[in-house]
Design an enzyme around this catalytic site. Structure first.
Site, PDB file in Angstrom:
ATOM      1  N   GLY A   1      34.361  29.495  45.463  1.00  0.00           N
ATOM      2  CA  GLY A   1      34.189  30.430  46.599  1.00  0.00           C
ATOM      3  C   GLY A   1      32.327  30.516  46.742  1.00  0.00           C
ATOM      4  CG  ASN A   2      30.625  30.984  50.069  1.00  0.00           C
ATOM      5  OD1 ASN A   2      30.623  32.400  50.590  1.00  0.00           O
ATOM      6  ND2 ASN A   2      31.316  30.055  50.646  1.00  0.00           N
ATOM      7  CG  HIS A   3      27.235  34.942  46.142  1.00  0.00           C
ATOM      8  ND1 HIS A   3      28.037  35.634  45.155  1.00  0.00           N
ATOM      9  CD2 HIS A   3      26.457  33.906  45.421  1.00  0.00           C
ATOM     10  CE1 HIS A   3      27.415  35.280  43.921  1.00  0.00           C
ATOM     11  NE2 HIS A   3      26.859  34.187  44.097  1.00  0.00           N
TER      12      HIS A   3
END
Ligand code: CTP
Length: 418
Positions: free
Chosen positions: A211-213
């Site tokens: 995932g990412n932020h």
């Protein structure tokens, strides 16, 4: 944002412990130059005296449907208000308003007015979470009422949870925003807008993902700004509406009418849902942070430590923006984003050309107070005709406003050329 100076605000106060905070709201509205008319319920006067509001507000407190001077005070109040603000709003007032029951001057005014209404609930968590209250809130949201809060925190009696009245500062800025939207031209009325929001999640096994932020705040800010200007919006999102955007919501309901949510997880799901929604769209805004790679073969069961460090083979995900750019219908405006950590302008220009977008909104995600998870952003907007616009640090909603101003001007320009 619209100044509150000279605006007629009916300040409805109902009977909860947070009624004392309405005094501060009244004071701040007056300080901002608004004309404040307090309307208290009988319950409110159990918590705070009407003399306090008499002394602070522009007009004396009104409480009765049967006034000596004005035979129809609720109609007069409703018709002359620029905004009706209810803070705090109890479960009773919310329920009566949703059901169309005018049991006192405040609820009668709410039903009689055509002005924008801002409702700020405050109650105990158990009451706020009761399905009846959630249903009433959802009804009000569908009808275009703006709901602000409640916040989570310490409640009367020492309990903790959702139900605290939002801060006076948040409530004033919501009123100002609502008046702003009300005043604005409905310059996106009739347009269909698709926005993507949040970061995609690419499964490694049933419990882990890549995932990412991304928080989805910028995407939701675009969706709400476009809907506020009259567009019909579909948001393809991996996240719930971030509560920091202000108006809060009943579960499953977005903060503003005119927005349909489509929930997805992976890049593949986002690609399918966005392609479908984009077919008929006038404007497509790819604000989501789409993972570039995904595991080729996600494990069907949880990977166990005892089996050693896994080697995960990755493959590229579909580039949604590039394929939308390649199949863009005539007249559609396609906006991409560029989340960069260096060489922002050059990287953004390469994405603009490479992906067939009309605009790229680029930001340096390492800059202070900008990018992932912040409430503010600072962007460089590049247009395919070579124009460049810098939008200095401001709220994500204001960034959305600035970019959509460009889009609207662009559409008007194209229409004039034809
Ligand atoms: N994007 C997309 N599909 C992908 C990757 C990105 O639609 N698989 C979109 C994003 O939503 C954004 C734009 O492309 O609007 C640029 O995304 P970004 O992550 O900044 O760039 P990438 O194309 O992934 O390139 P790089 O990672 O090399 O910077």
């Amino acid at each position: 944002m619209t100044s509150l100076a000279g605006k007629r605000i009916v300040l409805g106060v109902s009977g909860g412990i947070a009624a004392y905070k309405a005094v501060e709201i009244c004071r701040r509205l007056m300080e901002a130059g608004a004309h404040v008319i307090p309307v208290l319920t009988n319950g409110a006067t159990r918590f705070v005296g009407r003399t306090t509001f008499d002394a602070l507000a522009s007009e004396r407190v009104q409480m009765s449907l049967f006034d000596e001077d004005d035979p129809i005070p609720h109609t007069t109040l409703g018709q002359t208000a620029d905004c009706v603000l209810v803070a705090p709003a109890t479960a009773r007032v919310i329920g009566a308003y949703a059901a169309g029951i005018s049991s006192d001057l405040l609820t009668a005014t709410l039903i009689a007015t055509r002005a924008p209404v801002v409702v700020c609930p405050a109650m105990h968590t158990e009451m706020w979470e009761h399905p009846a209250v959630a249903h009433n809130i959802a009804t009000l949201v569908e009808r275009g009422v703006h709901i602000v809060g409640p916040e989570s925190g310490r409640l009367a009696g020492g309990d903790e949870g959702a139900g605290r009245l939002s801060s006076p500062a948040d409530i004033l800025s919501a009123v100002s925003r609502v008046l702003d939207v009300g005043e604005k031209r409905s310059d996106m009325a009739g347009l269909s807008v698709v926005v993507t929001a949040g970061g995609t999640r690419e499964p490694i096994d049933p419990v882990r993902y890549i995932g990412n932020h991304s928080s989805g705040k910028q995407g939701y800010a675009f969706a709400e700004e476009a809907a506020g200007r009259g567009a019909s919006v579909t948001i393809v999102t991996t996240v719930d509406r971030p509560s920091s955007l202000g108006a809060s919501v009943a579960p499953g309901v977005t903060g503003m009418p005119g927005i349909t949510e489509v929930r997805v997880d992976t890049a593949e799901e986002m690609a399918t849902a966005t392609a479908e929604a984009a077919k008929e769209a006038d404007v497509v805004i790819m604000a989501a942070a789409v993972a570039d790679f995904r595991p080729v073969d996600p494990a069907g069961v949880k990977l166990k430590k005892r089996d050693g460090v896994p080697v995960i083979e990755l493959e590229p995900t579909p580039d949604i923006l590039a394929s939308l750019g390649a199949s863009k219908p005539e007249g559609q405006i396609l906006i991409g984003f560029a989340a960069e950590t260096c060489d922002v302008a050059d990287n953004a220009a390469a994405k603009l050309n490479g992906k067939g977008a009309d605009y790229i909104v680029a930001n340096d995600v390492t800059a202070e107070n900008a990018g992932f998870a912040h409430d503010t952003n600072e962007v460089l907007v590049l247009a395919s005709d070579g124009r460049a616009h810098s939008v200095g640090l401001r709220s994500k909603r204001q960034v959305a406003q600035a970019v959509l101003d460009l889009v609207v001007a662009d559409r008007d320009g194209r229409a004039n050329v034809r």
